[in-house]
Design an enzyme around this catalytic site. Structure first.
Site, PDB file in Angstrom:
ATOM      1  N   LYS A 290      -1.861  -8.930  22.669  1.00 38.19           N
ATOM      2  CA  LYS A 290      -1.183  -9.995  21.919  1.00 38.19           C
ATOM      3  C   LYS A 290      -1.180 -11.267  22.761  1.00 38.19           C
ATOM      4  O   LYS A 290      -0.627 -11.301  23.862  1.00 38.19           O
ATOM      5  CB  LYS A 290       0.256  -9.575  21.604  1.00 38.19           C
ATOM      6  CG  LYS A 290       1.121 -10.669  20.980  1.00 38.19           C
ATOM      7  CD  LYS A 290       2.574 -10.207  20.852  1.00 38.19           C
ATOM      8  CE  LYS A 290       3.499 -11.337  20.415  1.00 38.19           C
ATOM      9  NZ  LYS A 290       4.922 -10.909  20.383  1.00 38.19           N
TER      10      LYS A 290
ATOM     11  N   ASP B  63       5.747 -19.063  20.905  1.00 37.39           N
ATOM     12  CA  ASP B  63       6.315 -18.493  19.684  1.00 37.39           C
ATOM     13  C   ASP B  63       7.610 -19.199  19.315  1.00 37.39           C
ATOM     14  O   ASP B  63       8.649 -18.970  19.915  1.00 37.39           O
ATOM     15  CB  ASP B  63       6.572 -16.995  19.879  1.00 37.39           C
ATOM     16  CG  ASP B  63       7.128 -16.339  18.625  1.00 37.39           C
ATOM     17  OD1 ASP B  63       6.996 -16.933  17.537  1.00 37.39           O
ATOM     18  OD2 ASP B  63       7.680 -15.226  18.737  1.00 37.39           O
TER      19      ASP B  63
ATOM     20  N   LYS C 113      13.395 -19.358  15.872  1.00 38.72           N
ATOM     21  CA  LYS C 113      14.272 -18.878  16.939  1.00 38.72           C
ATOM     22  C   LYS C 113      15.264 -19.970  17.332  1.00 38.72           C
ATOM     23  O   LYS C 113      14.959 -21.168  17.228  1.00 38.72           O
ATOM     24  CB  LYS C 113      13.449 -18.524  18.184  1.00 38.72           C
ATOM     25  CG  LYS C 113      12.474 -17.384  18.028  1.00 38.72           C
ATOM     26  CD  LYS C 113      11.663 -17.219  19.314  1.00 38.72           C
ATOM     27  CE  LYS C 113      10.636 -16.102  19.210  1.00 38.72           C
ATOM     28  NZ  LYS C 113      11.260 -14.770  19.227  1.00 38.72           N
TER      29      LYS C 113
ATOM     30  N   ASP D 127       4.878 -14.905  25.652  1.00 38.73           N
ATOM     31  CA  ASP D 127       4.530 -14.040  24.539  1.00 38.73           C
ATOM     32  C   ASP D 127       3.040 -13.723  24.493  1.00 38.73           C
ATOM     33  O   ASP D 127       2.590 -12.990  23.615  1.00 38.73           O
ATOM     34  CB  ASP D 127       4.985 -14.666  23.215  1.00 38.73           C
ATOM     35  CG  ASP D 127       5.501 -13.632  22.232  1.00 38.73           C
ATOM     36  OD1 ASP D 127       5.795 -12.508  22.660  1.00 38.73           O
ATOM     37  OD2 ASP D 127       5.608 -13.946  21.037  1.00 38.73           O
TER      38      ASP D 127
ATOM     39  N   ASP E  89       8.795 -14.360  12.429  1.00 40.43           N
ATOM     40  CA  ASP E  89       8.982 -14.130  13.864  1.00 40.43           C
ATOM     41  C   ASP E  89       8.518 -12.737  14.276  1.00 40.43           C
ATOM     42  O   ASP E  89       8.593 -12.371  15.438  1.00 40.43           O
ATOM     43  CB  ASP E  89      10.452 -14.334  14.252  1.00 40.43           C
ATOM     44  CG  ASP E  89      10.649 -14.480  15.749  1.00 40.43           C
ATOM     45  OD1 ASP E  89       9.675 -14.866  16.439  1.00 40.43           O
ATOM     46  OD2 ASP E  89      11.754 -14.193  16.246  1.00 40.43           O
TER      47      ASP E  89
ATOM     48  N   GLU F 248       5.416 -11.852  14.281  1.00 42.29           N
ATOM     49  CA  GLU F 248       4.013 -12.275  14.185  1.00 42.29           C
ATOM     50  C   GLU F 248       3.083 -11.482  15.092  1.00 42.29           C
ATOM     51  O   GLU F 248       1.881 -11.389  14.836  1.00 42.29           O
ATOM     52  CB  GLU F 248       3.890 -13.774  14.496  1.00 42.29           C
ATOM     53  CG  GLU F 248       3.781 -14.151  15.966  1.00 42.29           C
ATOM     54  CD  GLU F 248       5.003 -13.776  16.799  1.00 42.29           C
ATOM     55  OE1 GLU F 248       4.844 -13.495  17.994  1.00 42.29           O
ATOM     56  OE2 GLU F 248       6.125 -13.757  16.259  1.00 42.29           O
TER      57      GLU F 248
ATOM     58  N   ARG G  93       2.712  -8.315  15.667  1.00 37.73           N
ATOM     59  CA  ARG G  93       2.065  -7.172  15.000  1.00 37.73           C
ATOM     60  C   ARG G  93       0.994  -7.624  14.021  1.00 37.73           C
ATOM     61  O   ARG G  93       0.034  -6.901  13.762  1.00 37.73           O
ATOM     62  CB  ARG G  93       3.124  -6.315  14.309  1.00 37.73           C
ATOM     63  CG  ARG G  93       3.870  -6.984  13.169  1.00 37.73           C
ATOM     64  CD  ARG G  93       5.151  -6.275  12.809  1.00 37.73           C
ATOM     65  NE  ARG G  93       6.181  -6.441  13.833  1.00 37.73           N
ATOM     66  CZ  ARG G  93       7.392  -5.889  13.771  1.00 37.73           C
ATOM     67  NH1 ARG G  93       7.718  -5.129  12.748  1.00 37.73           N
ATOM     68  NH2 ARG G  93       8.262  -6.090  14.736  1.00 37.73           N
TER      69      ARG G  93
END
Length: 425
Positions: free
Chosen positions: A192, A197, A204, A215, A274, A276, A278
């Site tokens: 990933k 993010d 967030k 991230d 949020d 995202e 996956r």
């Protein structure tokens, strides 16, 4: 360079009874007695780093490979490289330390970089340069950027990253030391690579967004792991997939209620922008599955639920294959990078229902039970687990938002040696 030696004896004297560090005319003595010597040695490195020490020489008896690495982890700082002279040990162990150090320093550089500096295309470029430096002519790569992703059906990476002015990227790196173009792929790594993010429209709060440059820790970890494995003599073909994007807000951002149709036919309703990670990993897992590799490993800073379950000293492990799960945990102990299995069964897939699609990417409200397990179950929809052994690593331990007694703020590197060992094992 400050001279650092070890003592297994408890300290008594002017530095206080049972002091961790004692200073003399020759340098510093670390008194590592106690139940967890590696943790104490790492704490000593952290204390020295906090005192402004950035150049040391490890000398004397007792400096095993594991103890030297623990000290390095404590001494490392996000504010600049430290100068460390390893103690004289076996030549093979010294080579291993240097290789691991090279991978760890690269990982720290890219994870700790600001999101302005480390954007999707830059992350892909850094990964290719790092692996090419180690793997040489055995490395080839393909980079799919921006709208070309949609043309090739990579809807997850494109949807998450399309709102940014800096386009999303899917990078494929092929390490093929066999010299045969049709050699089978022994393993695939998927990372990933969300370089920042915001949470998208499920935005967030500022406190939750401040450290979101980390991230892309999954992409950095699998890249560093492949580099470390190559340096140790990896002789099988491995493919690496990095799914890179910035998850931002704009008029063209993906939205709640959107439905994505993936290349393998799975449809996904967006209930949380949020969640995202996956979505982008799904593309990478589909690509990995297409290779028919017998082993697929993905790594991601995927869920806060994993951190709630195992804390920040462990990574969380998930697999449908119990033998692989056991092997992964045993190897994590062997390389001193703790990891712990959490539940995952096929029936976890039903815990993210959708009225309009095969599944949803989350729940309409944050929270709920078994969040790390349901995230792993979502990913399992994109892997042929009958064809391949698959391991998902939720990287709860790869980053510290603030310093503690053993780690400076920033990337830790936990997971690199573990995944490299899985490739070599």
């Amino acid at each position: 360079m400050l001279r650092i030696t070890l003592s297994a004896e408890a300290h008594t004297g002017m530095w206080g009874d049972n002091a961790l560090l004692a200073y003399d005319a020759d340098g510093v003595v670390i008194h590592y007695q106690g139940e967890f010597p590696l943790r104490r040695i790492q704490q000593a490195g952290r204390q020295l780093q906090g005192q402004g020490i950035s150049a040391v020489s490890l000398e004397g008896e007792g400096w095993s490979y594991e103890r030297q690495w623990a000290f390095y982890c404590g001494l490392s700082s996000p504010k600049g490289a430290v100068k460390l002279r390893w103690a004289s040990i076996d030549e093979d162990e010294l080579e291993l330390l240097n290789a691991r150090h090279h991978s760890a320093e690269w990982l720290r550089k890219v994870i700790n970089a600001s999101p302005q500096e480390m954007y999707p295309e830059r992350l892909a470029e850094e990964a290719v340069a790092f692996l090419s430096d180690i793997g040489g002519e055995h490395i080839s790569h393909e980079c799919i950027v921006g709208d070309a992703l949609l043309e090739q059906g990579w809807v997850g990476v494109h949807s998450v990253g399309r709102a940014s002015s800096r386009p999303p990227v899917m990078l494929t790196v092929d390490y093929n030391p066999t010299g045969q173009a049709d050699a089978p792929v022994a393993a695939c790594l998927v990372g990933k690579g969300i370089t920042f993010d915001s949470g998208g429209y499920s935005i967030k709060p500022s406190a939750g967004m401040a450290a979101m440059k980390c991230d892309m820790g999954g992409a950095a970890t699998v890249t560093a792991a492949l580099g470390y494995a190559i340096a140790q003599g990896l002789n099988q073909r491995v493919k690496l997939y990095l799914c890179c994007a910035e998850n931002l807000i704009a008029g063209n951002a993906y939205k709640l209620g959107d439905i994505l149709t993936y290349k393998n036919g799975q449809t996904v309703e967006i209930l949380n922008t949020d969640a995202e990670g996956r979505l982008v990993l799904a593309d990478g897992l589909i690509a990995a599955t297409e290779t028919k590799a017998p082993l697929i490993i993905d790594a991601a800073t995927l869920t806060g639920a994993a951190m709630m379950a195992v804390g920040t000293d462990y990574n969380a492990l998930f697999s449908m294959d119990k033998s692989l799960l056991l092997k992964a945990q045993q190897l994590s102990d062997l390389v001193n990078e703790p990891a712990w299995p959490l539940p995952l069964e096929t029936w976890h897939q039903s815990q993210l229902p959708s009225h309009y699609a095969d599944t949803a990417n989350g729940r309409s409200q944050k929270g709920g039970m078994a969040g790390a397990s349901t995230a792993a179950a979502f990913l399992s929809r994109f892997v042929d687990t009958q064809q391949s052994q698959w391991l998902h690593v939720d990287l709860a331990a790869c980053f510290r938002e603030s310093p503690d007694s053993r780690w400076a703020a920033g990337a830790t590197g936990l997971g690199v040696a573990h995944i490299a060992a899985l490739l070599l094992g």
